[in-house]
Design a protein around this motif. Sequence first.
Motif, PDB file in Angstrom:
ATOM      1  N   ARG A 155       0.870  -1.171   0.040  1.00 23.98           N
ATOM      2  CA  ARG A 155      -0.138   0.054  -0.072  1.00 23.98           C
ATOM      3  C   ARG A 155       0.874   1.177   0.099  1.00 23.98           C
ATOM      4  NH1 ARG A 155      -3.260   3.549   2.838  1.00 23.98           N
ATOM      5  NH2 ARG A 155      -1.953   3.408   4.810  1.00 23.98           N
ATOM      6  N   THR A 156       2.156   1.230   0.520  1.00 22.08           N
ATOM      7  CA  THR A 156       2.755   2.613   0.956  1.00 22.08           C
ATOM      8  C   THR A 156       3.958   2.309   0.212  1.00 22.08           C
ATOM      9  OG1 THR A 156       4.277   1.742   2.697  1.00 22.08           O
ATOM     10  CG2 THR A 156       1.814   2.526   3.106  1.00 22.08           C
ATOM     11  N   ILE A 157       4.804   3.482   0.041  1.00 24.24           N
ATOM     12  CA  ILE A 157       6.053   3.702  -0.671  1.00 24.24           C
ATOM     13  C   ILE A 157       7.189   3.100   0.269  1.00 24.24           C
ATOM     14  CG2 ILE A 157       7.949   5.215  -0.922  1.00 24.24           C
ATOM     15  CD1 ILE A 157       5.530   5.812  -2.930  1.00 24.24           C
ATOM     16  N   GLU A 158       7.008   2.891   1.526  1.00 25.17           N
ATOM     17  CA  GLU A 158       7.902   2.104   2.229  1.00 25.17           C
ATOM     18  C   GLU A 158       7.853   0.827   2.111  1.00 25.17           C
ATOM     19  OE1 GLU A 158      10.648   1.021   5.164  1.00 25.17           O
ATOM     20  OE2 GLU A 158      10.544   2.944   4.292  1.00 25.17           O
ATOM     21  N   GLU A 159       6.602   0.322   2.070  1.00 27.14           N
ATOM     22  CA  GLU A 159       6.217  -1.261   1.581  1.00 27.14           C
ATOM     23  C   GLU A 159       6.987  -1.560   0.060  1.00 27.14           C
ATOM     24  OE1 GLU A 159       2.329  -1.871   4.229  1.00 27.14           O
ATOM     25  OE2 GLU A 159       2.093  -1.667   2.333  1.00 27.14           O
ATOM     26  N   ALA A 160       6.919  -0.673  -0.675  1.00 19.43           N
ATOM     27  CA  ALA A 160       7.265  -0.883  -1.981  1.00 19.43           C
ATOM     28  C   ALA A 160       8.756  -1.138  -1.947  1.00 19.43           C
ATOM     29  CB  ALA A 160       7.075   0.359  -2.811  1.00 19.43           C
ATOM     30  N   GLY A 161       9.469  -0.185  -1.242  1.00 13.43           N
ATOM     31  CA  GLY A 161      10.923  -0.494  -0.810  1.00 13.43           C
ATOM     32  C   GLY A 161      11.383  -1.804  -0.330  1.00 13.43           C
ATOM     33  N   GLN A 162      10.549  -2.225   0.720  1.00 18.89           N
ATOM     34  CA  GLN A 162      10.764  -3.475   1.311  1.00 18.89           C
ATOM     35  C   GLN A 162      10.710  -4.666   0.465  1.00 18.89           C
ATOM     36  OE1 GLN A 162       8.223  -3.238   4.863  1.00 18.89           O
ATOM     37  NE2 GLN A 162       9.570  -1.791   5.944  1.00 18.89           N
ATOM     38  N   LEU A 163       9.363  -4.698  -0.385  1.00 22.72           N
ATOM     39  CA  LEU A 163       8.993  -5.754  -1.135  1.00 22.72           C
ATOM     40  C   LEU A 163      10.112  -5.764  -2.328  1.00 22.72           C
ATOM     41  CD1 LEU A 163       7.410  -8.161  -1.835  1.00 22.72           C
ATOM     42  CD2 LEU A 163       5.899  -6.556  -3.157  1.00 22.72           C
ATOM     43  N   ALA A 164      10.601  -4.614  -2.948  1.00 25.89           N
ATOM     44  CA  ALA A 164      11.372  -4.665  -4.000  1.00 25.89           C
ATOM     45  C   ALA A 164      12.784  -5.391  -3.374  1.00 25.89           C
ATOM     46  CB  ALA A 164      11.937  -3.237  -4.423  1.00 25.89           C
ATOM     47  N   SER A 165      13.233  -5.070  -2.378  1.00 26.00           N
ATOM     48  CA  SER A 165      14.291  -5.656  -1.919  1.00 26.00           C
ATOM     49  C   SER A 165      14.443  -7.143  -1.519  1.00 26.00           C
ATOM     50  CB  SER A 165      15.190  -4.942  -0.728  1.00 26.00           C
ATOM     51  OG  SER A 165      14.148  -5.070   0.455  1.00 26.00           O
ATOM     52  N   PHE A 166      13.277  -7.579  -1.274  1.00 24.15           N
ATOM     53  CA  PHE A 166      12.572  -8.806  -1.073  1.00 24.15           C
ATOM     54  C   PHE A 166      12.656  -9.722  -2.337  1.00 24.15           C
ATOM     55  CE2 PHE A 166       9.853 -12.396  -0.447  1.00 24.15           C
ATOM     56  CZ  PHE A 166      10.303 -13.107   0.453  1.00 24.15           C
ATOM     57  N   ILE A 167      12.152  -9.254  -3.072  1.00 19.90           N
ATOM     58  CA  ILE A 167      12.000  -9.880  -4.683  1.00 19.90           C
ATOM     59  C   ILE A 167      13.132  -9.908  -5.278  1.00 19.90           C
ATOM     60  CG2 ILE A 167      10.667  -9.847  -6.781  1.00 19.90           C
ATOM     61  CD1 ILE A 167       8.269  -8.679  -5.326  1.00 19.90           C
ATOM     62  N   ALA A 168      13.890  -8.843  -5.262  1.00 23.41           N
ATOM     63  CA  ALA A 168      15.266  -8.902  -6.013  1.00 23.41           C
ATOM     64  C   ALA A 168      16.107 -10.061  -5.751  1.00 23.41           C
ATOM     65  CB  ALA A 168      16.081  -7.448  -5.631  1.00 23.41           C
ATOM     66  N   GLN A 169      16.096 -10.533  -4.400  1.00 21.71           N
ATOM     67  CA  GLN A 169      17.142 -11.700  -3.964  1.00 21.71           C
ATOM     68  C   GLN A 169      16.251 -12.940  -4.805  1.00 21.71           C
ATOM     69  OE1 GLN A 169      19.548 -12.348  -2.221  1.00 21.71           O
ATOM     70  NE2 GLN A 169      19.890 -10.247  -1.638  1.00 21.71           N
TER      71      GLN A 169
END
Length: 302
Positions: A155-169
């Motif tokens: 939902r949020t910009i902060e969650e976008a960063g968290q999920l991006a770093s997770f999926i990138a792995q």
Amino acid sequence: MNKSRVLVVDDEELNLEILCEYFDSENNFSLRTAADGEAAWQILLDPAESFDVILLDRMMPGLDGIGLLRRIKETPRLADIPVILQTAADTASEIREGLEAGAYYYLTKPYRRDALFAIVHAALTDAKAHDSLRRRLNDHINSLQFLTQGDFSIRTIEEAGQLASFIAQACPDADRAVLGISELLINAVEHGNLGLSYQEKSTLKLEDCWQAEIDRRLALPDNVAKRVKINFIRSTNDITLRITDQGSGFAWQDFLEFSPERACDPNGRGIALARMMSFASISYEGCGNIAVATIPSDSPKN
């Protein structure tokens, strides 16, 4: 508070004096100057020196701005420093050459003081966000390379960063992938679900109140329940990310390439940067509210 270190490279003494006067009025910056490309290169090669942003004149005798920019981007220790290319060039081909060489921030002379600092702050903010994303990569275990399919929502910009770093792995080259994934997720939140227009974001960035407006819109009753959905699928050859927001879409065709007309804006380069650096392809479906990005699954993108 640590000051942001800025290297200014310009062969015109008057320009250096003007820029020094501009930065002297700002308490958050520490300035170093160089009168030509070779002098700047020697400064950058010194391991004791480090800079947060480089303001680089394009037209200089000897090693010009484009030549120095290419050296910077080819040097791993320096490649992540944001470079703002300042020039009197007014042709699309010259501006595009600078953008494609790695100058994702541009100032066309003559420019106002407020335009200078809007671009400088945008470059520093983006660099800080990218560094944070890279550091977050270390928080996730390597076993994500075995992920074959997954569905997520944010939902949020902060969650976008968290999920991006997770999926990138889960991608072959996490460092490259994280920046592009983050850009697409943030676009889906701010422009899709929150309905922030390109011009509105430009104005908010210039006025340094973008985050406050994002927070305000997230709290609106119409936006509280909106989510961005992400579908991850790994096949034999590719990883496909399908990112769906609840917005009304946008003219995505205008943003797949770097646009000289928008080169001096503090925003608008994210999708083109993502396509160039992180993905084999990006396309859009529906009204433009569905982004589909692919990454080769067997080897890092060159």
